[in-house]
Design a protein around this motif. Structure first.
Motif, PDB file in Angstrom:
ATOM      1  N   ALA A  98       0.540  -1.066   0.368  1.00 54.99           N
ATOM      2  CA  ALA A  98      -0.137   0.387  -0.066  1.00 54.99           C
ATOM      3  C   ALA A  98       1.054   1.548  -0.293  1.00 54.99           C
ATOM      4  CB  ALA A  98      -0.888   0.311   1.445  1.00 54.99           C
ATOM      5  N   ASN A  99       1.551   1.298   0.210  1.00 59.09           N
ATOM      6  CA  ASN A  99       3.022   2.535   0.252  1.00 59.09           C
ATOM      7  C   ASN A  99       2.570   3.657   1.236  1.00 59.09           C
ATOM      8  OD1 ASN A  99       5.434   3.429  -0.241  1.00 59.09           O
ATOM      9  ND2 ASN A  99       4.254   4.663  -1.885  1.00 59.09           N
ATOM     10  N   VAL A 100       2.345   3.058   2.679  1.00 63.95           N
ATOM     11  CA  VAL A 100       1.780   3.525   3.356  1.00 63.95           C
ATOM     12  C   VAL A 100       2.421   3.974   4.567  1.00 63.95           C
ATOM     13  CG1 VAL A 100       0.422   4.247   5.801  1.00 63.95           C
ATOM     14  CG2 VAL A 100      -0.428   3.068   3.245  1.00 63.95           C
ATOM     15  N   PRO A 101       3.069   4.673   5.009  1.00 68.85           N
ATOM     16  CA  PRO A 101       4.272   5.052   6.474  1.00 68.85           C
ATOM     17  C   PRO A 101       3.897   3.694   7.710  1.00 68.85           C
ATOM     18  CG  PRO A 101       3.805   6.852   5.622  1.00 68.85           C
ATOM     19  CD  PRO A 101       3.316   6.520   5.097  1.00 68.85           C
ATOM     20  N   THR A 102       4.934   3.192   7.902  1.00 66.95           N
ATOM     21  CA  THR A 102       3.695   1.981   9.093  1.00 66.95           C
ATOM     22  C   THR A 102       5.149   2.440  10.113  1.00 66.95           C
ATOM     23  OG1 THR A 102       2.616   1.664   7.650  1.00 66.95           O
ATOM     24  CG2 THR A 102       2.639   0.175   9.928  1.00 66.95           C
ATOM     25  N   ARG A 103       4.890   2.364  11.584  1.00 64.66           N
ATOM     26  CA  ARG A 103       5.694   2.457  12.489  1.00 64.66           C
ATOM     27  C   ARG A 103       5.351   0.800  13.610  1.00 64.66           C
ATOM     28  NH1 ARG A 103       8.219   4.960   9.851  1.00 64.66           N
ATOM     29  NH2 ARG A 103       9.528   6.114  10.076  1.00 64.66           N
ATOM     30  N   VAL A 104       6.291  -0.085  14.276  1.00 62.22           N
ATOM     31  CA  VAL A 104       4.991  -0.665  15.168  1.00 62.22           C
ATOM     32  C   VAL A 104       5.862  -0.257  16.534  1.00 62.22           C
ATOM     33  CG1 VAL A 104       5.569  -3.160  16.235  1.00 62.22           C
ATOM     34  CG2 VAL A 104       4.970  -2.888  13.920  1.00 62.22           C
ATOM     35  N   LEU A 105       5.050  -0.672  16.972  1.00 60.48           N
ATOM     36  CA  LEU A 105       5.587   0.399  18.980  1.00 60.48           C
ATOM     37  C   LEU A 105       4.960  -1.108  19.950  1.00 60.48           C
ATOM     38  CD1 LEU A 105       6.114   2.911  17.221  1.00 60.48           C
ATOM     39  CD2 LEU A 105       4.565   3.386  19.727  1.00 60.48           C
ATOM     40  N   SER A 106       6.019  -1.811  20.289  1.00 64.24           N
ATOM     41  CA  SER A 106       6.013  -2.888  21.224  1.00 64.24           C
ATOM     42  C   SER A 106       5.450  -2.658  22.875  1.00 64.24           C
ATOM     43  CB  SER A 106       6.636  -4.469  20.773  1.00 64.24           C
ATOM     44  OG  SER A 106       6.592  -4.778  22.191  1.00 64.24           O
ATOM     45  N   ARG A 120       4.184   9.302  23.658  1.00 68.02           N
ATOM     46  CA  ARG A 120       4.028  10.568  23.739  1.00 68.02           C
ATOM     47  C   ARG A 120       4.948  10.554  22.171  1.00 68.02           C
ATOM     48  NH1 ARG A 120       4.840  15.225  26.288  1.00 68.02           N
ATOM     49  NH2 ARG A 120       6.186  16.509  25.399  1.00 68.02           N
ATOM     50  N   ARG A 121       5.864   8.894  21.918  1.00 68.32           N
ATOM     51  CA  ARG A 121       6.594   9.003  20.690  1.00 68.32           C
ATOM     52  C   ARG A 121       5.058   8.375  19.680  1.00 68.32           C
ATOM     53  NH1 ARG A 121      11.085   4.555  20.545  1.00 68.32           N
ATOM     54  NH2 ARG A 121      11.551   6.190  21.065  1.00 68.32           N
ATOM     55  N   ALA A 122       4.630   7.628  20.060  1.00 61.68           N
ATOM     56  CA  ALA A 122       2.749   6.791  19.509  1.00 61.68           C
ATOM     57  C   ALA A 122       2.370   8.095  19.073  1.00 61.68           C
ATOM     58  CB  ALA A 122       2.213   6.361  19.600  1.00 61.68           C
ATOM     59  N   ALA A 150      -8.472  -0.359  24.075  1.00 56.68           N
ATOM     60  CA  ALA A 150      -9.269   0.065  24.940  1.00 56.68           C
ATOM     61  C   ALA A 150      -8.626   1.315  25.868  1.00 56.68           C
ATOM     62  CB  ALA A 150      -9.716  -0.056  25.969  1.00 56.68           C
ATOM     63  N   LEU A 151      -6.965   0.712  26.106  1.00 56.27           N
ATOM     64  CA  LEU A 151      -6.104   1.188  26.816  1.00 56.27           C
ATOM     65  C   LEU A 151      -5.118   2.442  25.871  1.00 56.27           C
ATOM     66  CD1 LEU A 151      -4.480   1.766  29.453  1.00 56.27           C
ATOM     67  CD2 LEU A 151      -3.040  -0.454  28.387  1.00 56.27           C
ATOM     68  N   ARG A 152      -4.674   1.459  24.474  1.00 55.69           N
ATOM     69  CA  ARG A 152      -4.023   2.700  23.451  1.00 55.69           C
ATOM     70  C   ARG A 152      -5.146   3.868  23.433  1.00 55.69           C
ATOM     71  NH1 ARG A 152      -0.047   0.870  26.429  1.00 55.69           N
ATOM     72  NH2 ARG A 152       0.982  -0.884  25.068  1.00 55.69           N
ATOM     73  N   ALA A 153      -6.238   3.354  22.414  1.00 60.12           N
ATOM     74  CA  ALA A 153      -6.840   4.213  22.654  1.00 60.12           C
ATOM     75  C   ALA A 153      -7.193   5.597  23.116  1.00 60.12           C
ATOM     76  CB  ALA A 153      -8.310   4.043  22.143  1.00 60.12           C
ATOM     77  N   LEU A 154      -7.595   5.452  24.515  1.00 66.25           N
ATOM     78  CA  LEU A 154      -7.577   6.447  25.191  1.00 66.25           C
ATOM     79  C   LEU A 154      -5.786   7.547  25.806  1.00 66.25           C
ATOM     80  CD1 LEU A 154      -9.695   4.335  27.781  1.00 66.25           C
ATOM     81  CD2 LEU A 154     -10.386   6.619  26.274  1.00 66.25           C
ATOM     82  N   GLU A 155      -4.456   6.420  25.523  1.00 62.94           N
ATOM     83  CA  GLU A 155      -4.023   6.977  25.618  1.00 62.94           C
ATOM     84  C   GLU A 155      -3.251   8.258  24.283  1.00 62.94           C
ATOM     85  OE1 GLU A 155      -0.410   4.647  28.026  1.00 62.94           O
ATOM     86  OE2 GLU A 155      -1.659   3.099  26.191  1.00 62.94           O
ATOM     87  N   ILE A 156      -3.593   7.744  23.577  1.00 68.60           N
ATOM     88  CA  ILE A 156      -3.288   8.151  22.622  1.00 68.60           C
ATOM     89  C   ILE A 156      -4.818   9.299  21.707  1.00 68.60           C
ATOM     90  CG2 ILE A 156      -2.189   6.753  20.999  1.00 68.60           C
ATOM     91  CD1 ILE A 156      -4.483   6.594  19.158  1.00 68.60           C
ATOM     92  N   GLU A 157      -5.769   9.859  22.905  1.00 69.91           N
ATOM     93  CA  GLU A 157      -7.037  10.561  22.971  1.00 69.91           C
ATOM     94  C   GLU A 157      -7.662   9.492  21.073  1.00 69.91           C
ATOM     95  OE1 GLU A 157      -5.276  14.204  22.983  1.00 69.91           O
ATOM     96  OE2 GLU A 157      -4.873  13.928  25.580  1.00 69.91           O
ATOM     97  N   ALA A 158      -7.933   8.568  20.771  1.00 71.76           N
ATOM     98  CA  ALA A 158      -8.269   8.721  19.652  1.00 71.76           C
ATOM     99  C   ALA A 158      -9.971   8.855  19.996  1.00 71.76           C
ATOM    100  CB  ALA A 158      -8.436   7.158  19.547  1.00 71.76           C
TER     101      ALA A 158
END
Length: 242
Positions: A98-106, A120-122, A150-158
């Motif tokens: 898809a030629n979409v820039p992507t990052r994996v955060l573990s 903050r990096r995410a 749910a946790l990550r959504a809240l952390e990044i303010e989705a």
């Protein structure tokens, strides 16, 4: 022709590991990877900041480990590593197909293959127009990837939690088993909990309820459903309020 204006600025998509298996019982289906990459690209092209949480059930489930004599915590860590494999596969497809820039955060530190999860990096990656894949769940045993979502959504303010499924949304009963099951277009968090509707586990649902994070349940196998969801069209079932 200009792209339509999305309703949501930043969303989190929860994909199950089982979806990655496609029609197989185990492993990763290249056809699904290609399909989902293009679906995600259609949202990314709208300028929507997109984060993803993936399960690992196509490779290993922590709860299944107990039947093999593996203690639950160890099994859950094995399941987290399975999500890392899926995340790397999706990253590769998003960038190559898809030629979409992507990052994996573990959430588990595996620096050779993924960045460590830092909130903050995410958010910075999202602001720079990169799709962010959160791997390894919450990094803790006994928590599902639904809860991690749910946790990550809240952390990044989705602004929206999109739960991808193989059905069109929420029904009064399993539509595969009961043809009389009725589709529910909109429902409150409390109704889902009180009626025992199995959309996601109780911890994840309560997190969303307490923080007023709307959940949209969609059929990911229907092309353009993901794009329609972020545009605010009536697709799937919406959980909010109450």
């Amino acid at each position: 022709m200009e792209n339509p204006k999305p309703k949501y600025r930043r969303v989190l998509l929860k994909l199950s590991g089982e979806a990655f298996a496609g029609g197989k019982e185990y492993g990763i289906d290249p056809a699904f990877l290609e399909y989902i990459s293009m679906e995600i690209k259609s949202v990314w092209e709208l300028g929507v900041q997109t984060a993803i949480v993936i399960g690992g059930g196509n490779i290993f489930r922590g709860v299944e480990g107990e039947s093999m004599g593996i203690e639950r915590a160890v099994g859950d860590y094995m399941g987290m590593l399975a999500t890392v494999i899926n995340a790397l596969a999706l990253q590769s497809a998003l960038e190559k197909v898809a030629n979409v820039p992507t990052r994996v955060l573990s959430a588990l530190e595996i620096r050779q293959v993924a960045e460590p999860y830092i909130r903050r990096r995410a958010i910075r990656h999202l602001e720079k127009g990169r799709v962010v894949i959160f791997a390894a769940g919450t990094g803790n045993p006994f928590f599902s990837t639904d809860t991690a979502g749910a946790l990550r959504a809240l952390e990044i303010e989705a602004e929206l939690y999109i739960k991808a499924t193989k059905v069109d949304g929420i029904y009064t009963d399993d539509p595969y088993k009961n043809p009389e099951a009725q589709f529910i277009e909109e429902i409150t968090y409390l109704e889902v909990i009180n009626r025992g509707i199995r959309v996601m586990d109780h911890t994840a649902m309560t997190l969303c309820k307490d923080n007023k994070l709307p959940i949209m349940v969609i059929n990911i196998y229907k092309p353009n459903n993901l794009k329609r969801a972020v545009l605010g069209e009536k697709v799937g079932s919406l959980i909010k309020g109450g």
